[in-house]
Design a protein around this motif. Structure first.
Motif, PDB file in Angstrom:
ATOM      1  N   GLY A 106      39.532  40.904  35.068  1.00 55.72           N
ATOM      2  CA  GLY A 106      39.678  40.330  36.402  1.00 55.72           C
ATOM      3  C   GLY A 106      40.613  41.138  37.280  1.00 55.72           C
ATOM      4  O   GLY A 106      41.165  42.170  36.866  1.00 55.72           O
ATOM      5  N   GLY A 107      40.766  40.647  38.507  1.00 56.26           N
ATOM      6  CA  GLY A 107      41.732  41.262  39.421  1.00 56.26           C
ATOM      7  C   GLY A 107      43.140  41.066  38.880  1.00 56.26           C
ATOM      8  O   GLY A 107      44.021  41.918  39.064  1.00 56.26           O
ATOM      9  N   SER A 108      43.373  39.951  38.189  1.00 53.23           N
ATOM     10  CA  SER A 108      44.710  39.681  37.629  1.00 53.23           C
ATOM     11  C   SER A 108      45.137  40.815  36.707  1.00 53.23           C
ATOM     12  O   SER A 108      46.286  41.257  36.742  1.00 53.23           O
ATOM     13  CB  SER A 108      44.716  38.377  36.812  1.00 53.23           C
ATOM     14  OG  SER A 108      44.274  37.316  37.596  1.00 53.23           O
ATOM     15  N   GLY A 109      44.210  41.265  35.863  1.00 47.09           N
ATOM     16  CA  GLY A 109      44.521  42.347  34.931  1.00 47.09           C
ATOM     17  C   GLY A 109      44.870  43.628  35.689  1.00 47.09           C
ATOM     18  O   GLY A 109      45.777  44.369  35.306  1.00 47.09           O
ATOM     19  N   VAL A 220      46.240  47.005  47.005  1.00 49.26           N
ATOM     20  CA  VAL A 220      45.394  46.283  47.944  1.00 49.26           C
ATOM     21  C   VAL A 220      44.513  45.338  47.136  1.00 49.26           C
ATOM     22  O   VAL A 220      43.633  45.776  46.392  1.00 49.26           O
ATOM     23  CB  VAL A 220      44.542  47.261  48.781  1.00 49.26           C
ATOM     24  CG1 VAL A 220      43.806  46.503  49.873  1.00 49.26           C
ATOM     25  CG2 VAL A 220      45.415  48.348  49.399  1.00 49.26           C
ATOM     26  N   ASP A 221      44.798  44.059  47.268  1.00 50.42           N
ATOM     27  CA  ASP A 221      44.089  43.047  46.491  1.00 50.42           C
ATOM     28  C   ASP A 221      42.893  42.563  47.298  1.00 50.42           C
ATOM     29  O   ASP A 221      43.049  41.864  48.305  1.00 50.42           O
ATOM     30  CB  ASP A 221      45.067  41.902  46.183  1.00 50.42           C
ATOM     31  CG  ASP A 221      44.432  40.799  45.359  1.00 50.42           C
ATOM     32  OD1 ASP A 221      43.216  40.854  45.114  1.00 50.42           O
ATOM     33  OD2 ASP A 221      45.166  39.872  44.972  1.00 50.42           O
ATOM     34  N   VAL A 222      41.685  42.965  46.859  1.00 49.49           N
ATOM     35  CA  VAL A 222      40.475  42.644  47.634  1.00 49.49           C
ATOM     36  C   VAL A 222      39.615  41.590  46.918  1.00 49.49           C
ATOM     37  O   VAL A 222      38.390  41.625  46.997  1.00 49.49           O
ATOM     38  CB  VAL A 222      39.650  43.925  47.941  1.00 49.49           C
ATOM     39  CG1 VAL A 222      40.428  44.884  48.815  1.00 49.49           C
ATOM     40  CG2 VAL A 222      39.179  44.617  46.663  1.00 49.49           C
ATOM     41  N   ALA A 223      40.276  40.644  46.267  1.00 40.04           N
ATOM     42  CA  ALA A 223      39.545  39.637  45.485  1.00 40.04           C
ATOM     43  C   ALA A 223      38.461  38.919  46.305  1.00 40.04           C
ATOM     44  O   ALA A 223      37.439  38.498  45.763  1.00 40.04           O
ATOM     45  CB  ALA A 223      40.529  38.620  44.905  1.00 40.04           C
ATOM     46  N   TYR A 224      38.673  38.793  47.628  1.00 39.41           N
ATOM     47  CA  TYR A 224      37.734  38.001  48.448  1.00 39.41           C
ATOM     48  C   TYR A 224      36.861  38.857  49.358  1.00 39.41           C
ATOM     49  O   TYR A 224      36.256  38.351  50.296  1.00 39.41           O
ATOM     50  CB  TYR A 224      38.527  36.960  49.265  1.00 39.41           C
ATOM     51  CG  TYR A 224      39.233  35.998  48.333  1.00 39.41           C
ATOM     52  CD1 TYR A 224      38.572  34.891  47.814  1.00 39.41           C
ATOM     53  CD2 TYR A 224      40.531  36.249  47.895  1.00 39.41           C
ATOM     54  CE1 TYR A 224      39.190  34.049  46.910  1.00 39.41           C
ATOM     55  CE2 TYR A 224      41.164  35.418  46.981  1.00 39.41           C
ATOM     56  CZ  TYR A 224      40.475  34.327  46.497  1.00 39.41           C
ATOM     57  OH  TYR A 224      41.088  33.496  45.588  1.00 39.41           O
ATOM     58  N   ILE A 225      36.787  40.149  49.072  1.00 40.90           N
ATOM     59  CA  ILE A 225      36.113  41.075  50.005  1.00 40.90           C
ATOM     60  C   ILE A 225      34.614  40.792  50.160  1.00 40.90           C
ATOM     61  O   ILE A 225      34.008  41.211  51.139  1.00 40.90           O
ATOM     62  CB  ILE A 225      36.358  42.550  49.589  1.00 40.90           C
ATOM     63  CG1 ILE A 225      36.041  43.473  50.774  1.00 40.90           C
ATOM     64  CG2 ILE A 225      35.570  42.936  48.330  1.00 40.90           C
ATOM     65  CD1 ILE A 225      36.676  44.831  50.702  1.00 40.90           C
ATOM     66  N   PHE A 254      40.173  45.302  42.168  1.00 42.82           N
ATOM     67  CA  PHE A 254      38.799  44.802  42.345  1.00 42.82           C
ATOM     68  C   PHE A 254      38.550  43.679  41.340  1.00 42.82           C
ATOM     69  O   PHE A 254      39.058  43.721  40.215  1.00 42.82           O
ATOM     70  CB  PHE A 254      37.818  45.958  42.091  1.00 42.82           C
ATOM     71  CG  PHE A 254      36.386  45.519  41.923  1.00 42.82           C
ATOM     72  CD1 PHE A 254      35.591  45.262  43.030  1.00 42.82           C
ATOM     73  CD2 PHE A 254      35.836  45.342  40.648  1.00 42.82           C
ATOM     74  CE1 PHE A 254      34.266  44.841  42.873  1.00 42.82           C
ATOM     75  CE2 PHE A 254      34.512  44.929  40.482  1.00 42.82           C
ATOM     76  CZ  PHE A 254      33.728  44.673  41.605  1.00 42.82           C
ATOM     77  N   SER A 255      37.782  42.689  41.765  1.00 43.79           N
ATOM     78  CA  SER A 255      37.484  41.570  40.870  1.00 43.79           C
ATOM     79  C   SER A 255      36.022  41.149  40.977  1.00 43.79           C
ATOM     80  O   SER A 255      35.464  41.119  42.076  1.00 43.79           O
ATOM     81  CB  SER A 255      38.359  40.369  41.263  1.00 43.79           C
ATOM     82  OG  SER A 255      37.920  39.205  40.611  1.00 43.79           O
ATOM     83  N   MET A 256      35.400  40.845  39.849  1.00 43.59           N
ATOM     84  CA  MET A 256      34.036  40.283  39.885  1.00 43.59           C
ATOM     85  C   MET A 256      34.069  38.759  40.010  1.00 43.59           C
ATOM     86  O   MET A 256      33.010  38.127  40.145  1.00 43.59           O
ATOM     87  CB  MET A 256      33.270  40.656  38.608  1.00 43.59           C
ATOM     88  CG  MET A 256      32.743  42.086  38.581  1.00 43.59           C
ATOM     89  SD  MET A 256      31.881  42.454  37.024  1.00 43.59           S
ATOM     90  CE  MET A 256      30.447  41.365  37.090  1.00 43.59           C
ATOM     91  N   SER A 257      35.256  38.173  39.953  1.00 43.93           N
ATOM     92  CA  SER A 257      35.342  36.708  39.871  1.00 43.93           C
ATOM     93  C   SER A 257      34.639  35.997  41.020  1.00 43.93           C
ATOM     94  O   SER A 257      33.826  35.101  40.797  1.00 43.93           O
ATOM     95  CB  SER A 257      36.802  36.255  39.837  1.00 43.93           C
ATOM     96  OG  SER A 257      37.394  36.678  38.636  1.00 43.93           O
ATOM     97  N   LYS A 258      34.961  36.369  42.253  1.00 40.31           N
ATOM     98  CA  LYS A 258      34.399  35.640  43.406  1.00 40.31           C
ATOM     99  C   LYS A 258      33.067  36.246  43.827  1.00 40.31           C
ATOM    100  O   LYS A 258      32.080  35.531  43.984  1.00 40.31           O
ATOM    101  CB  LYS A 258      35.347  35.647  44.606  1.00 40.31           C
ATOM    102  CG  LYS A 258      36.810  35.756  44.293  1.00 40.31           C
ATOM    103  CD  LYS A 258      37.409  34.485  43.782  1.00 40.31           C
ATOM    104  CE  LYS A 258      38.780  34.806  43.197  1.00 40.31           C
ATOM    105  NZ  LYS A 258      39.466  33.716  42.608  1.00 40.31           N
ATOM    106  N   GLY A 259      33.043  37.566  44.025  1.00 41.78           N
ATOM    107  CA  GLY A 259      31.850  38.218  44.557  1.00 41.78           C
ATOM    108  C   GLY A 259      30.635  38.049  43.663  1.00 41.78           C
ATOM    109  O   GLY A 259      29.497  38.098  44.125  1.00 41.78           O
TER     110      GLY A 259
HETATM  111  C1  LIG Z   1      44.700  36.589  45.804  1.00 41.16           C
HETATM  112  C2  LIG Z   1      44.025  36.727  44.506  1.00 41.16           C
HETATM  113  N1  LIG Z   1      44.093  37.896  43.882  1.00 41.16           N
HETATM  114  C3  LIG Z   1      43.509  38.103  42.703  1.00 41.16           C
HETATM  115  C4  LIG Z   1      42.820  37.097  42.084  1.00 41.16           C
HETATM  116  C5  LIG Z   1      42.246  37.486  40.765  1.00 41.16           C
HETATM  117  O1  LIG Z   1      41.394  36.700  40.177  1.00 41.16           O
HETATM  118  P1  LIG Z   1      40.707  37.160  38.808  1.00 41.16           P
HETATM  119  O2  LIG Z   1      41.780  37.537  37.869  1.00 41.16           O
HETATM  120  O3  LIG Z   1      39.939  35.978  38.388  1.00 41.16           O
HETATM  121  O4  LIG Z   1      39.844  38.329  39.167  1.00 41.16           O
HETATM  122  C6  LIG Z   1      42.718  35.836  42.680  1.00 41.16           C
HETATM  123  C7  LIG Z   1      42.035  34.706  42.036  1.00 41.16           C
HETATM  124  O5  LIG Z   1      42.201  33.580  42.318  1.00 41.16           O
HETATM  125  C8  LIG Z   1      43.341  35.651  43.927  1.00 41.16           C
HETATM  126  O6  LIG Z   1      43.280  34.500  44.578  1.00 41.16           O
END
Ligand SMILES: Cc1ncc(COP(=O)(O)O)c(C=O)c1O
Length: 411
Positions: A106-109, A220-225, A254-259
């Motif tokens: 995830g983006g968290s990692g 640059v955290d683009v979790a919601y891009i 980059f995260s696959m969580s939302k997109g």
């Molecule tokens: C601002 C922001 N950054 C990063 C993330 C990373 O999410 P994930 O680890 O599920 O990719 C989230 C998820 O809620 C978020 O709100």
């Protein structure tokens, strides 16, 4: 009695978002879904409150050979995944320079990898005052703190003066700075930096980088891009990270969580961008060391889902079509909330993109408890309340602001 080591002693508390969400679900069971507004959940829900899991994504997962899901992956991620990440993240707006991708859960990692490898113990990282609280949690795990700048000025614009002041102060104090900017679709505010905001941020960094002893790292955290009004316009800012001085490194989380509605699949990546090849090579190998030390390799099946969709124009088109239908749904809901707020005179922060909008207020905990009595559940933050438009259907988004306004006026 305590058994954990000194550094592992933390308050015994559950995540407030998850416990509020549980209370909201209990209320829905007792009173019926139509009587409750559950704006706590940070995931896309359909109009009946059911989690949206994109068909194009899960059909692809289920079509993978078992071995493709079962096998170990490369530590930095499968090469096809690394390429696919660049394609879906930049969509043709790749910055000029050297770019390397390291897979992460995830983006968290990716945030964890970046923060750990580009800050020293006892450093602080710079984040805005409205910020996603796990930044602080990820930092404190390894003795990194956070300091804030004010995200908005009095007119509700990006507060470059506050950013500049804190940036300069921390850089002079530490000789290096690690600054997180969550845009577009900031969580919790829904704000997106404009191209002009980015120019101001980067002009400041370029000026500071003239001192070659200083090290500047943008996360640059683009979790919601993938949930922005204009896919292309919202990605133009990536180009600005090309050809920067070599003592400025950009890392995109980059995260696959939302997109890809792949929250539980835990797949993302850290993308390192520099004008200096040695810097991106160093990035790649330092982060890979951390991968090995923490989780070894990531979810191979999730990587294959992205690679397969991106490699096939027809599949990618179908995925985009499906995703865009949910994006349209989200925008309708967000517009309803903004409109509802305007009608009743509720002050909200400037919403542009993404899953959330926020309401500034003085006593967020009390406001949340009072709102729960009205069967409206949202999330208390330090400086206000977060309303998840991603999880609430349009008519509830429209009526929620008046309920919030009434409670805030009364407490
Ligand atoms: C601002 C922001 N950054 C990063 C993330 C990373 O999410 P994930 O680890 O599920 O990719 C989230 C998820 O809620 C978020 O709100």
């Amino acid at each position: 009695m305590s058994m954990v080591a000194e550094h592992a002693k933390w308050p015994k508390e559950n995540d407030i978002i998850f416990s509020l969400s549980e209370r909201a679900q209990a209320a829905e069971k007792e009173l019926g879904k139509d009587k409750v507004i559950n704006a706590t959940i940070g995931a896309l829900m359909d109009d009946n409150g059911k989690l949206i899991a994109m068909k194009t994504v899960y059909d692809q997962l289920k079509n993978l050979p078992n071995e493709e899901i079962s096998a170990y992956a490369s530590i930095g991620g499968q090469p096809a995944y690394q390429e696919a990440v660049k394609k879906v993240c930049f969509k043709g707006n790749d910055p000029e320079g050297y770019i390397r991708v390291v897979a992460s859960p995830g983006g968290s990692g990716a945030i964890k990898l970046a923060m750990y490898n580009y800050t020293n113990e006892n450093d602080v990282v710079l984040v805005s005052d409205w910020y996603w609280s796990p930044y602080g949690i990820i930092g404190e795990e390894t003795k990194r703190g956070v300091e804030n700048y004010a995200l908005f000025d009095e007119s509700g614009n990006f507060n470059i003066d506050s950013y500049s002041e804190k940036f300069t102060e921390i850089l002079n104090r530490q000789g290096r700075i690690f600054t997180i900017i969550n845009s577009p679709g900031n969580n919790p505010t829904g704000y997106s930096l404009s191209d002009e905001d980015w120019d101001k941020v980067l002009d400041l960094a370029k000026e500071a980088a003239k001192d070659k002893d200083k090290k500047i790292v943008f996360l640059v955290d683009v979790a919601y891009i993938d949930f922005v009004r204009d896919d292309d316009a919202s990605r133009k800012f990536f180009k600005k990270f090309g050809n920067l001085p070599s003592n400025i490194l950009t890392i995109v989380a980059f995260s696959m969580s939302k997109g890809f509605t792949a929250y539980g699949m835990r797949m993302g990546a850290a993308i390192g961008i520099s004008s200096d090849e040695d810097i991106t090579e160093e990035f790649y190998y330092s982060l890979m060391h951390s991968c090995r030390a923490n989780w070894s390799n990531c979810n191979r099946g999730a990587m294959a889902v992205l690679s397969e969709i991106v490699a096939d124009d027809k599949k990618y088109e179908e995925y985009e079509k499906e995703k865009n239908s949910y994006k349209d749904m989200l925008l309708v809901r967000a517009n309803a909330f903004v409109e509802g707020a305007k009608e009743c005179g509720l002050e909200i922060l400037p919403y542009r993109d993404g899953f959330f909008t926020s309401i500034p207020c003085d006593n967020p905990m009390k406001a949340c408890e009072e709102l729960a009595k009205e069967n409206l559940y949202l999330v208390p933050l330090k400086m206000g309340l977060r309303f998840a438009v991603c999880a609430v259907e349009e008519s509830k988004c429209k009526k929620a602001p008046a309920i919030i306004k009434e409670v805030l006026d009364r407490i």
